[in-house]
Design an enzyme around this catalytic site. Structure first.
Site, short mmCIF file in Angstrom:
data_model
loop_
_atom_site.label_atom_id
_atom_site.label_comp_id
_atom_site.label_asym_id
_atom_site.label_seq_id
_atom_site.Cartn_x
_atom_site.Cartn_y
_atom_site.Cartn_z
CG ASP A 116 -18.45 16.78 10.18
OD1 ASP A 116 -19.52 16.15 10.26
OD2 ASP A 116 -18.28 17.72 9.40
CD GLU A 146 -20.92 16.36 4.01
OE1 GLU A 146 -19.73 16.29 4.36
OE2 GLU A 146 -21.86 16.41 4.81
#
Length: 863
Positions: free
Chosen positions: A336, A532
């Site tokens: 990520d 997020e």
């Protein structure tokens, strides 16, 4: 048998003979519509299963890969493993460094233009493609994009309901169809690779990514995981077809199970729970043939159980042993965003541990040149075996071959390229929005309304496409958008007008119009966009009336006036909404329905949808403000509405008056005269209420609030968002030297009793990078309503950190215990100077016992 085949052992020992065979999972059973069945129950697995992928590839691929690999230099191999962000790499650099893939994060567009056209996207895709095809190896580059509910970064694209809404539909075929439409949208703008679906089995709804999970129920996630991959990859078994793109199962593993729902936090699950709860979505996805898996930011740690994997980006057990070993995944593993930098001992541009653990492509958005240099050196000095590099590149080439890229045309010449029809799928989006609507209350069978009804529409989200689409829409957090940014969209208000006629609809967002004379009031309320980190509630309350008091104020104006009130909740998770439900005759959870708000409206009006309400909760609904986590397998499971609850149209159920006992301002220990046990978060990617980040100077000593975009400016000081630990988590503050100025975080509404943090040997902690050392005296202070304050001299501290890597600074609270009234703190963090200085700040908090840490700063060093 497996021992005999793998190890040449002719006969198993008695102990091995008694060992249970590894479970094997293949394609799921199908429902009546031919899609993956949502099973009534799943067997409890004693071990990680071998997953039999239906994607077998072509027999001659491996020989072709070996030949390509043999002709590559080490630098070219590392280039294939490197994934920069489009804002940080030119097409010529793709050619020069033999880059294997690029990505665009949320809020990154060609030329930095949010309104970039399909042709703009295709032009950039062609430029990268042509550059890769003119490199020495001629290996085609692939472009990955966060298409998590449609091709949501692209102006004009239809955006589908977020996954929480699809979960409520309980329709695996719908998930397949939405994923297929998303693939066509991606091909319309020239990308190859979707960073979706998210397969988190969310256990604590305080997580800011709750809406990215299909359900808290692993049965749903497993079925949906299969169909989402099937739709994106166009049902491929040997080559991904002209209608498909490369799919990504993410985030491996356990991102939905962190403590307090903290993004990128710690998952303390036992291995059995990882196997039977958090792994289920991957069994479906791998069986469908997903070609890529993205690693999760979270840690997997539980000292009591002897689990200490730490950050999963560095976990050999999770990636090599479990995913690639036991589960048999033969595609590629991608990190990520700067995820390797969170592994102990690593930075964003250097992490041999992560590569050795099994990461094949490293998402290194900005520091990619340094990453290539460091990784080449680490192979040459033996830190990374050459065999691991060859394995990574083999997997990358395998996926590219399976995607048909070596025989493909440039992006603008492929199927659906620049197709306006492919980018828009309004009817499917409207159907998906309809199917996801969940009716929680319908006293007196108020719904559906008659097609001739005259209605008053109120609430902040009725005419806000930004609110109904949520995070990951045009921008990363979904903020900064207006209805004008969605030319092909329909707001919920517009949908109501379509169904009832303009003349029968009156709109007043604040609810000041008298509801008398209307057949019904439709109130559209709920959450505002977040993604997020920013969306985490952690210690915050689940009580909507505290999070969004303006919504209750609107309902108070229109309820109890003799006109039925229908409330539509737009949001990414269940909240404690007893007050709002009590003021509503009917209450609908619309979740985040996407760009087709007409699908919400259709369900409100009789005859506009043939089936009526069918959606049922894929997440349990809380009955109190701090009731999280809340799952059926919890021993104290006592929700307001259970998992699977949802009224059907015409179902006669009366919901009585609900308890309106207000919850606390925050959940968990927040301070007082005792001893604190939990961190007090002050700034964590965004302001943590009750604190607000501000700048002050002679231009405005009263304070200018730093906006949601992280920016504020005075002549003496300015701030912009920056990366400190993760994407966009920090504030970079620049003192220009034209006068005294300060950056601070303050409770503008009052003070807080924080004595318990002093009692707990607490420390002020923050993460920082210092770009320019302070020229004059620079202080860190805390205030108990000015002129009550205490400060320490941080000039040497910041000077010593200048030009270095990110550092966590820990200052004992006792250093401020010289006149500071800890019972009445309103400003727990302030940095002040009157000369040039530049530094970035993130994750500001007060931490119990932090003063005891060996790296806490002695007070004597801050004088």
């Amino acid at each position: 048998m497996s021992l005999s085949l793998l190890g040449g052992i002719a006969q198993a020992t008695p102990a091995q003979a008694d060992a249970p065979a590894q479970p094997v999972i293949g394609q799921p059973a199908k429902d009546a519509n031919g899609c993956a069945k949502i099973e009534k129950s799943l067997p409890t697995l004693a071990d990680w299963p071998k997953v039999d992928s239906r994607f077998k590839g072509k027999a001659d691929d491996e020989a072709r890969i070996a030949k390509i690999l043999a002709g590559m230099t080490l630098e070219e191999k590392v280039g294939q493993m490197t994934q920069p962000e489009i804002t940080s790499i030119t097409p010529d650099e793709v050619r020069q460094y033999a880059i294997g893939s690029v990505l665009n994060g949320g809020g990154a567009w060609p030329g930095g233009n949010k309104h970039a056209t399909q042709q703009d996207w295709l032009n950039l895709a062609d430029a990268y493609w042509n550059a890769s095809k003119t490199s020495r190896t001629k290996i085609p580059v692939i472009w990955g994009i966060d298409a998590v509910h449609g091709n949501n970064n692209v102006y004009g694209a239809t955006v589908f309901p977020h996954n929480i809404g699809l979960g409520a539909a309980h329709d695996p075929c719908l998930v397949r169809d939405v994923a297929g439409a998303t693939a066509r949208q991606i091909r319309a703008t020239g990308q190859d690779w979707a960073f979706s679906p998210t397969l988190a089995v969310v256990q604590d709804d305080r997580w800011g990514r709750t809406y990215e999970g299909f359900s808290e129920d692993p049965r749903i996630t497993r079925s949906y995981g299969f169909e989402a991959i099937d739709g994106l990859q166009d049902g491929a078994t040997k080559r991904i077809g002209y209608n498909g793109v490369i799919a990504t199962a993410k985030h491996f593993i356990g991102d939905g199970g962190t403590i307090k729902g903290q993004d990128q936090g710690v998952n303390p699950s036992s291995e059995a729970d990882m196997i039977n709860i958090h792994g289920q979505g991957y069994y479906g996805a791998l069986a469908a043939g997903t070609q890529t898996v993205m690693v999760s930011f979270n840690s997997w740690t539980n000292a009591d159980l002897g689990i200490n994997e730490g950050k999963l980006h560095g976990s050999d057990k999770a990636l090599n042993q479990i995913l690639k070993g036991k589960m048999g995944f033969d595609g590629l593993v991608v990190s990520d965003w700067n995820g390797i930098g969170q592994v102990t001992g690593c930075t964003n541009s250097s992490c041999p541990q992560a590569i050795n653990a099994g990461i094949d492509i490293v998402m290194v958005p900005a520091d990619w040149k340094a990453f290539i240099t460091n990784t080449v050196a680490q192979v040459q000095n033996g830190q990374i075996p050459m065999a691991r590099i060859d394995d990574a590149v083999t997997r990358i080439l395998r996926v590219k071959l399976r995607d048909g890229l070596f025989e493909s045309q440039k992006p603008s010449d492929r199927s659906y390229a620049n197709s306006d029809e492919a980018l828009k799928d309004n009817w499917l989006a409207r159907d998906a929005a309809r199917a996801s609507q969940t009716l929680l209350k319908n006293n007196g069978n108020v719904l559906p309304l008659k097609p001739t009804s005259k209605v008053l529409v109120v609430g902040k989200s009725a005419d806000s496409i930004q609110n109904q689409t949520g995070g990951w829409t045009l921008s990363w957090q979904g903020t900064g958008n207006t209805n004008a940014d969605f030319p092909n969209a329909t707001s919920i208000l517009a949908g109501i007008k379509q169904d009832l006629g303009d003349a029968n609809v009156t709109f007043d967002a604040t609810g000041n119009v008298d509801p008398k004379g209307y057949d019904a009031v439709i109130a559209v309320i709920g959450e505002t966009p977040y993604a997020e980190g920013v969306g985490d509630l952690t210690r915050k309350t689940l009580e909507a009336a505290k999070l969004y008091p303006e919504d209750l104020a609107v309902l108070d104006k229109v309820s109890g006036k003799g006109t039925p009130v229908v409330t539509v909740y737009v949001g990414g998770r269940p909240l404690y909404m007893n007050k709002e439900i009590n003021r509503s005759d009917a209450f609908v959870a619309a979740w985040l329905p996407g760009t087709e708000g007409g699908g919400v409206a259709d369900m409100l009006v009789k005859g506009k949808d043939g089936t009526g309400y069918q959606g049922t909760l894929s997440y349990s609904w809380p009955k109190s403000a701090c009731q999280s986590p809340l799952n059926p397998w919890s021993p104290d499971y006592d929700p307001l509405f259970k998992l699977g609850y949802g009224l059907k149209s015409g179902q006669r159920v009366t919901i009585g008056q609900l308890d309106e006992t207000p919850g606390p301002a925050a959940c968990g220990s927040t301070g007082g005269g005792g001893t604190a046990t939990e961190d007090l978060s002050i700034y964590d990617r965004t302001d943590v209420p009750p604190y607000t980040s501000q700048i002050g100077s002679a231009s405005n000593w009263g304070g200018t609030v730093i906006g949601p975009d992280g920016t504020a400016s005075h002549p003496e000081i300015n701030t912009v968002p920056t990366d400190v630990n993760v994407q966009g988590d920090g504030l970079k503050a620049t003192w220009t030297g034209t006068g005294a100025a300060q950056l601070y975080m303050q409770n503008t509404a009052g003070t807080n009793d924080l004595r318990s943090y002093l009692n707990a040997d607490g420390a002020l902690e923050f993460d920082t990078t210092v770009q320019q050392a302070p020229v004059n005296r620079t202080v860190i202070s805390m205030h108990c309503v000015y002129p009550c304050f205490s400060e320490v001299n941080a000039t040497k501290l910041f000077t010593d950190l200048a030009g270095g890597p990110k550092t966590t600074v820990k200052i004992p609270l006792s250093c401020f215990n010289n006149g500071l009234d800890f019972e009445h703190i309103n400003t727990p963090f302030l940095v002040y100077t009157d000369a040039p200085f530049q530094a970035s700040f993130a994750n500001v908090r007060w931490v119990p016992n932090g003063a005891k840490d060996p790296d806490a700063r002695p007070c004597s060093s801050l004088t």
